[in-house]
Design a protein around this motif. Structure first.
Motif, mmCIF file in Angstrom:
data_model
loop_
_atom_site.group_PDB
_atom_site.id
_atom_site.type_symbol
_atom_site.label_atom_id
_atom_site.label_comp_id
_atom_site.label_asym_id
_atom_site.label_seq_id
_atom_site.Cartn_x
_atom_site.Cartn_y
_atom_site.Cartn_z
ATOM 1 N N LEU A 52 0.955 -1.262 0.229
ATOM 2 C CA LEU A 52 -0.154 -0.481 -0.012
ATOM 3 C C LEU A 52 1.492 1.098 0.006
ATOM 4 C CD1 LEU A 52 -3.218 0.545 2.009
ATOM 5 C CD2 LEU A 52 -1.470 2.323 2.022
ATOM 6 N N VAL A 53 1.045 2.081 -0.662
ATOM 7 C CA VAL A 53 1.342 3.437 -1.066
ATOM 8 C C VAL A 53 0.815 4.272 -0.789
ATOM 9 C CG1 VAL A 53 1.943 4.918 -2.466
ATOM 10 C CG2 VAL A 53 2.642 2.587 -2.985
ATOM 11 N N VAL A 54 0.945 5.907 0.144
ATOM 12 C CA VAL A 54 -0.437 6.681 0.723
ATOM 13 C C VAL A 54 0.982 8.123 0.042
ATOM 14 C CG1 VAL A 54 -0.537 7.819 2.220
ATOM 15 C CG2 VAL A 54 -1.257 5.663 2.846
ATOM 16 N N ARG A 55 0.182 9.059 -0.798
ATOM 17 C CA ARG A 55 1.411 10.074 -0.898
ATOM 18 C C ARG A 55 0.276 10.891 -0.407
ATOM 19 N NH1 ARG A 55 -2.127 9.336 -5.959
ATOM 20 N NH2 ARG A 55 -3.194 11.470 -6.207
ATOM 21 N N GLY A 56 1.588 11.831 -0.583
ATOM 22 C CA GLY A 56 0.757 13.557 -0.420
ATOM 23 C C GLY A 56 1.701 14.605 -0.601
ATOM 24 N N GLY A 57 1.675 15.441 -0.653
ATOM 25 C CA GLY A 57 2.525 16.918 -1.210
ATOM 26 C C GLY A 57 3.680 15.970 -2.122
ATOM 27 N N SER A 58 5.204 16.408 -2.063
ATOM 28 C CA SER A 58 6.023 15.537 -2.570
ATOM 29 C C SER A 58 6.052 14.347 -2.048
ATOM 30 C CB SER A 58 7.011 16.571 -2.358
ATOM 31 O OG SER A 58 8.307 16.656 -1.232
ATOM 32 N N PHE A 103 10.348 8.346 0.366
ATOM 33 C CA PHE A 103 10.288 8.945 -1.390
ATOM 34 C C PHE A 103 10.245 10.485 -1.362
ATOM 35 C CE2 PHE A 103 11.635 10.083 -5.520
ATOM 36 C CZ PHE A 103 12.564 9.718 -6.013
ATOM 37 N N ASP A 104 11.282 11.153 -1.723
ATOM 38 C CA ASP A 104 10.327 12.691 -1.252
ATOM 39 C C ASP A 104 11.035 13.130 -2.631
ATOM 40 O OD1 ASP A 104 9.991 15.406 -1.231
ATOM 41 O OD2 ASP A 104 10.432 14.933 0.849
ATOM 42 N N CYS A 105 9.911 14.082 -4.006
ATOM 43 C CA CYS A 105 10.169 13.864 -4.997
ATOM 44 C C CYS A 105 11.301 15.140 -4.944
ATOM 45 C CB CYS A 105 9.339 14.452 -6.282
ATOM 46 S SG CYS A 105 8.521 12.886 -6.030
ATOM 47 N N SER A 106 11.177 16.149 -3.938
ATOM 48 C CA SER A 106 11.794 17.223 -3.800
ATOM 49 C C SER A 106 13.467 17.078 -3.789
ATOM 50 C CB SER A 106 11.948 18.248 -2.611
ATOM 51 O OG SER A 106 12.201 17.109 -1.087
#
Length: 412
Positions: free
Chosen positions: A14-20, A38-41
């Motif tokens: 399960l993946v939860v994403r929020g912001g970057s 992981f952080d896209c920034s």
């Protein structure tokens, strides 16, 4: 650019994403901790020549907010796009970032082919690009284009067809091998088409949702509409009437008992249907009502429906059918463990609190010019009538007397 939090599920991941950022978890109670973060920034930023200003410096590329994400069918790969116009590809077993590639425009949706050899990315300009999975650093290839913003993209389970949904009410069915060759259009929606889903257990069937507040079932190769479900009619009488706000932000399918979950952005409700494949009909089963805003939903095949909501105490809830009725089962060890991790990472989700609904700006703007025209016309008629009342008409007593005096003066 703000974006609501989201879910992605495949097998027991399960993946939860929020912001970057996104967090990947195992839903098995035996596995503790976060599998991957992981952080896209922190991801590599590439600037293409067209994104440079006259001085040669990079122009504003937006934020690093994740806009869309998805697993491949087997769960071996995971991909996301962000507001910085990047497509980021991951291998999941074990988790590893394979590539960071630049897309031409900000994306609205993406999907893997059934063969898991390509990622299809739909963007705001109406184009679909394909990116190789096997060559993770390869450039994108333009596959097809619309004259309108694309909101969703899907592929048939045999990879023969690419299905696209746009803002101008159309669902287009194109041949994957020759995307310029159109097999059919599924026409009938009266507002933008927000989501489409090819039913995995019945690959000839398509589900679609729209800003017109309907869920529709299609035989997509012929473009035939099989059923139209009015979501507004399933609302409680005390709730605001009308279809606006009932565009689905998620259509999820559970293969175990052919359940379909529909989440709409503006209401804290999940509509649950069941698909009767032999009769090709949807049967409404239940409304799941929540005290908080629901960000996303997704089915885990072995467990039930996971619900991600704006509630720090219980950000994730697991719902299961008990005796044919869906009930919350939040006391499970898995849900308690996942909620604990999300509370620790709540800052990731805080940016989604209070975010405006993404579909609001897509509704058609209507201009009632006739009403203002008729109002001005009525005002002119009233002014003319008042002037007539102030000026004596020919043949009136005052006008006759004046005329006689003029004739007397001439005779003298």
């Amino acid at each position: 650019m703000a974006s609501s939090a989201g879910l992605a599920l495949c097998a027991q991941t399960l993946v939860v994403r929020g912001g970057s950022r996104f967090l990947a978890f195992s839903t098995t109670s035996s596995d503790d901790g976060c599998v991957f973060t992981f952080d896209c920034s922190t991801a590599e930023k590439k600037v293409s020549p067209e994104e440079k200003g006259e001085d040669g410096q990079p122009t504003d590329r937006g934020s690093d907010t994740v806009l869309a994400s998805t697993f491949s069918k087997s769960g071996r790969y995971f991909a996301l796009t962000d507001d910085s116009k990047r497509l980021i590809l991951f291998r999941t077993k074990p988790w590893q970032c394979l590539s960071v590639r630049t897309v031409v425009r900000r994306c609205t949706a993406l999907t893997f082919t059934a063969a898991e050899d390509r990622v299809l990315v739909a963007d705001k300009s109406g184009d679909v690009y394909s990116f190789s999975v096997l060559e993770p650093d390869g450039c994108g290839r333009l596959e097809l284009g619309h004259l309108s913003m694309l909101l969703d993209v899907a592929v048939s389970p045999d990879d023969q067809f690419v299905l696209t949904a746009d803002r101008d009410e159309k669902i287009r069915v194109s041949w994957a091998a020759a995307p310029h060759s159109i097999e059919a259009f599924c026409l009938g929606h009266t507002e933008f088409v927000s989501r489409i889903l090819v039913v995995p257990s019945h690959p000839e069937l398509l589900l679609s949702s729209s800003g017109d507040g309907t869920l529709r079932l299609w035989e997509y190769r012929s473009g035939s509409q099989l059923q139209r479900c009015d979501l507004a009619s399933l609302q409680e009488p005390r709730e605001q009437p009308g279809h606006k706000g009932l565009a689905a932000s998620r259509i999820a399918f559970w293969g175990q008992e052919s359940y379909v979950a529909i989440l709409c952005e503006c209401v804290p409700v999940v509509f649950v249907f069941q698909l009767d494949g032999s009769r090709q009909r949807l049967v409404f089963r239940q409304r799941l009502t929540f005290p908080h805003r629901v960000w996303d939903v997704g089915f885990e095949e072995t467990r039930g429906l996971w619900v991600l909501q704006d509630c720090r105490d219980a950000p994730l809830e697991l719902w299961r059918p008990v005796g044919g009725e869906w009930q919350a089962a939040s006391d499970t060890a898995a849900s308690q463990r996942l909620c604990s991790h999300l509370r620790e990472s709540w800052a990731m989700l805080e940016g989604s609190v209070g975010v405006d609904d993404g579909f609001r700006s897509l509704y058609k703007a209507t201009f009632d010019n006739m009403t203002s025209y008729l109002k001005r016309k009525e005002e002119r008629l009233q002014q003319q009538q008042k002037r007539r009342q102030r000026s004596p008409l020919p043949g009136s007593p005052g006008q006759t007397k004046k005329a006689c005096l003029g004739q007397s003066a001439l005779s003298c």
